[in-house]
Each structure stands twice: as structure tokens, then as C-alpha cells.
Design an enzyme around this catalytic site. Structure first.
Site, PDB file in Angstrom:
ATOM      1  N   GLU A  39       0.824  -1.214   0.000  1.00  0.00           N
ATOM      2  CA  GLU A  39       0.000   0.000   0.000  1.00  0.00           C
ATOM      3  C   GLU A  39       0.856   1.261   0.000  1.00  0.00           C
ATOM      4  O   GLU A  39       0.530   2.235  -0.671  1.00  0.00           O
ATOM      5  CB  GLU A  39      -0.958   0.013   1.202  1.00  0.00           C
ATOM      6  CG  GLU A  39      -2.054  -1.032   1.134  1.00  0.00           C
ATOM      7  CD  GLU A  39      -2.993  -0.856  -0.058  1.00  0.00           C
ATOM      8  OE1 GLU A  39      -3.111   0.282  -0.552  1.00  0.00           O
ATOM      9  OE2 GLU A  39      -3.572  -1.861  -0.505  1.00  0.00           O
ATOM     10  N   TYR A 122      -7.030   5.973   4.126  1.00  0.00           N
ATOM     11  CA  TYR A 122      -7.187   4.968   3.071  1.00  0.00           C
ATOM     12  C   TYR A 122      -6.303   3.745   3.344  1.00  0.00           C
ATOM     13  O   TYR A 122      -6.764   2.596   3.321  1.00  0.00           O
ATOM     14  CB  TYR A 122      -6.830   5.585   1.703  1.00  0.00           C
ATOM     15  CG  TYR A 122      -6.773   4.542   0.621  1.00  0.00           C
ATOM     16  CD1 TYR A 122      -7.939   4.128  -0.014  1.00  0.00           C
ATOM     17  CD2 TYR A 122      -5.570   3.938   0.261  1.00  0.00           C
ATOM     18  CE1 TYR A 122      -7.911   3.142  -0.983  1.00  0.00           C
ATOM     19  CE2 TYR A 122      -5.524   2.951  -0.697  1.00  0.00           C
ATOM     20  CZ  TYR A 122      -6.701   2.563  -1.318  1.00  0.00           C
ATOM     21  OH  TYR A 122      -6.666   1.579  -2.268  1.00  0.00           O
ATOM     22  N   ASP A 140     -11.061   6.393  -1.572  1.00  0.00           N
ATOM     23  CA  ASP A 140     -10.016   7.147  -2.269  1.00  0.00           C
ATOM     24  C   ASP A 140     -10.606   7.703  -3.556  1.00  0.00           C
ATOM     25  O   ASP A 140     -11.826   7.639  -3.761  1.00  0.00           O
ATOM     26  CB  ASP A 140      -8.785   6.263  -2.536  1.00  0.00           C
ATOM     27  CG  ASP A 140      -9.044   5.252  -3.649  1.00  0.00           C
ATOM     28  OD1 ASP A 140     -10.225   4.989  -3.973  1.00  0.00           O
ATOM     29  OD2 ASP A 140      -8.064   4.728  -4.206  1.00  0.00           O
TER      30      ASP A 140
END
Ligand code: SF4
Length: 361
Positions: A39, A122, A140
Site C-alpha cells: 500500500e 485509506y 479514495d
């Protein structure tokens, strides 16, 4: 207007989802370290670019403890080329925090994950759902876009109240669906189907209830409030008729408003105030239209057409083109009454309605 059935949206979305549509090495991985690493690397980076970096980091530092113990310069060297170096610095800070404060284990909650440097809402939602099965939905740019389009919702996405609003929508859509599946599905859907510039509406599994599609507002949504100065546009329609009073129309194919609707030949100009001679001198004037053969018959009063973030001034210029010779393949020559058969932008139907009263169109 009926309320949007968000649970139905969620069910259709997850029904569409198949992990192999967009294979990625970290997909399905429940190891919080690798989920977190992927991520962070993918923030502001395309998957194709991030992939070799992910593999390099996992090979060099198989665990968060290995990363935490690495010299700063070595980690920065591995990061070289990815840009946004504050991400690499936060990566190290977060790894060291996990080791020093959390005994080498990532916090297992959304709130706990938010305490790590470089982890925003997020990323925390992604890690919490993928690694710890927490029931939190990601929000997002992809998710804003999909929700705003599906609901035809012009709420600006870049304000505090706007974000809260969309968070409540995505929470309603998540419902009881396992968040790991829902989040993966909505991310893949945003990357493969409801993309910013070329959404695949004809094959979209949500198309039958998508309000942006029904209202022809796909390219207007989502709306950004802060930067949201309305775009001013000026359209000059050429209403060309031949000796028999037939009109010339064609279908809009550009990725723009009113896609797939029919219209008269159009010139978009920097201003609305243009006489026929000036129109004919524009670069946009069609090559196939011989100005010398046209007889000018007048123009409409200006029409103003307001869209969510566009303001369009429109003028219709009437020309008689007696010969109406060789036309480009996609243009149609049709009778006045046939116009009703074609889907036209609202501003054109308004013009036709008004001109029917004053002109013999
Ligand atoms: S129909 Fe088009 S705009 Fe609507 S959700 Fe599907 S891809 Fe997105």
C-alpha cells in the site's frame, strides 16, 4: 428521486469481482507487513511501476524487523526512482515504531494503524480489512468517482463535509459484505471499469442503475468544489439545410458531454460573439464545408446551458446549402420530422421548440 439502494450496489459490485481479473502478487495476502508495504509503495505510483520495488523490498527485508534494522541510506537506495521520498522516510519510521512500540506486530485496528507514520485513512482501511478482517471500507479517488457517478451525486469530493458524505455512502454500500472482498472489488472496478477517462459503461455491471449514465453526466462527475470554477464553453451550431429542407446531423463520439447524442455540426470557439465570416475563419471550420456555397439565413438568440461544472453558451447559425454535396461518412441528411427520432442534447430540443414558433423549421 428514489433513494439509491446501496446494499444492492454492494452486492452487484462483489458479484462482479473475481480476483484474477487484476492479478497482483500481494492480492489475498493477509500478512500485515506485506499488505502495508504494498500500500505504501502504491501511493502515487502505478502498479506496473511499483511491482519491482515491492519484490525488491520483500526480498531484501522479509519482515518488518529486518526493515526496521536496515540503514537509512540502504533503504533510500532501494527506493530510488520511485519518487516522493517522504514515503520512504515514513516507511522506515513506521517499521521502527512497530518494532519498538508494538513489539514487532502491526496494530490490528484501523485506529491503531493510523498512528503509524505515512498511514492515512485509506491505507489504514486497506490494511485493517485485508490483514485483520476489520469491517472498514476504503475511500479514495476511485471510490469517490464510482459512488458519485453511480448516484449522480454532485457533492464536491474535496471538502470536509463532502468526504463525510461519501464515507457514509460507502459504509452503506459495504453493509455486511466482508470488507476485504468489497474493498478489493471497488479498487479493481475503479481500475478496470469505471475509470476516469474511458469508463466501460456499455459492459458495466452497474449500468442499469447508474444515474450519471442515465443523465449523460458521466464525464462531469465527480465534482471538485475547491478547484471547481465552472468551465465556460461556447458552442456554435451550424444548422444546415438543403434545397428540400433536410438537415445535417451526426453523433457525438468524443469523450465529452453528450457523448452518443446527435447534433448539428458544431464549432467550439473562444467566444460566443462571432459573425458568420469570423466563424468561417476558425481553424475548427470543417474542411468538407465549402463556405462559398452557403447562404446565411440568420442566427438564434444565445442559449445558456448549465451543467454541474460547465456553463455553455450556445448559438445556432442557420445556413442554406443548396447543393449539400459530398458529406463525411458519419453525417446524416434527414428530414425535419425525423429529428424527433434521434436523441438530442436538451439545448438542441429547446432551440427546435422555440424556433418552431418563429421559423418554419
Ligand atoms: S455505467 Fe459507466 S459511469 Fe456508471 S458505474 Fe458503470 S462505468 Fe461507471
Amino acid at each position: 428521486m428514489d433513494k439509491v439502494d446501496w446494499p444492492l450496489f454492494g452486492r452487484k459490485l462483489t458479484g462482479w469481482y473475481r480476483p484474477d481479473r487484476r492479478p497482483m502478487p500481494w492480492k489475498g495476502d493477509r500478512n500485515p507487513y506485506r499488505v502495508w508495504l504494498s500500500e505504501i509503495i502504491l501511493q502515487q505510483t502505478r502498479v506496473a511501476q511499483g511491482l519491482p520495488y515491492f519484490e525488491r523490498f520483500v526480498a531484501a527485508y522479509p519482515t518488518v524487523a529486518d526493515l526496521a534494522a536496515a540503514p537509512d541510506a540502504e533503504v533510500m537506495k532501494h527506493w530510488e526512482g520511485l519518487g516522493y521520498y517522504s514515503r520512504a522516510r515514513n516507511l522506515l519510521k513506521a517499521a521502527r515504531k512497530v518494532v519498538e512500540q508494538y513489539d514487532g506486530r502491526f496494530p490490528a485496528t484501523y485506529e491503531g494503524l493510523l498512528t503509524l507514520p505515512g498511514v492515512g485513512p485509506y491505507t489504514a482501511a486497506a490494511i485493517a480489512s485485508f490483514a485483520f478482517d476489520r469491517q472498514v471500507a476504503v475511500l479514495d479517488g476511485n471510490v469517490f468517482r464510482i459512488l458519485a457517478r453511480y448516484a449522480g451525486d454532485p457533492t464536491p469530493i474535496d471538502t470536509g463535509p463532502g468526504k463525510k458524505h461519501f464515507q457514509s455512502l460507502v459504509d452503506a454500500a459495504l453493509g455486511d459484505t466482508p470488507a476485504a472482498t468489497f474493498n478489493q472489488a471497488i479498487m479493481d472496478f475503479g481500475a478496470l471499469v469505471c475509470t476516469p477517462k474511458a469508463p466501460q459503461c456499455p459492459s458495466c455491471p452497474l449500468a442499469d442503475r447508474c444515474r450519471a449514465l442515465a443523465q449523460d453526466r458521466v464525464y462531469e462527475l465527480p465534482v471538485k468544489g475547491k478547484s471547481g470554477k465552472r468551465r465556460e464553453r461556447f458552442f456554435h451550431y451550424l444548422v444546415l439545410t438543403d434545397e428540400a429542407g433536410r438537415f445535417l446531423i451526426h453523433r457525438r463520439e468524443e469523450r465529452d458531454i453528450w457523448r452518443q447524442l446527435y447534433q448539428f455540426p458544431l464549432l467550439e470557439a473562444p467566444t460566443l460573439d462571432l459573425r458568420p465570416a469570423a466563424l468561417m475563419e476558425l481553424d475548427e471550420w470543417p474542411d468538407w464545408l465549402p463556405a462559398a456555397e452557403l447562404h446565411y439565413e440568420g442566427r438564434s438568440t444565445p442559449f445558456l446551458h448549465q451543467l454541474t461544472h460547465q456553463r455553455i453558451g450556445v448559438i445556432f447559425h442557420r445556413f442554406r446549402w443548396s447543393t449539400m454535396g459530398q458529406l463525411p461518412a458519419h453525417y446524416l441528411r434527414i428530414e425535419r420530422w425525423e429529428l424527433e427520432r434521434y436523441a438530442l442534447p436538451r439545448v438542441i430540443t429547446r432551440y427546435l421548440e422555440e424556433s418552431r414558433l418563429t421559423l418554419d423549421l
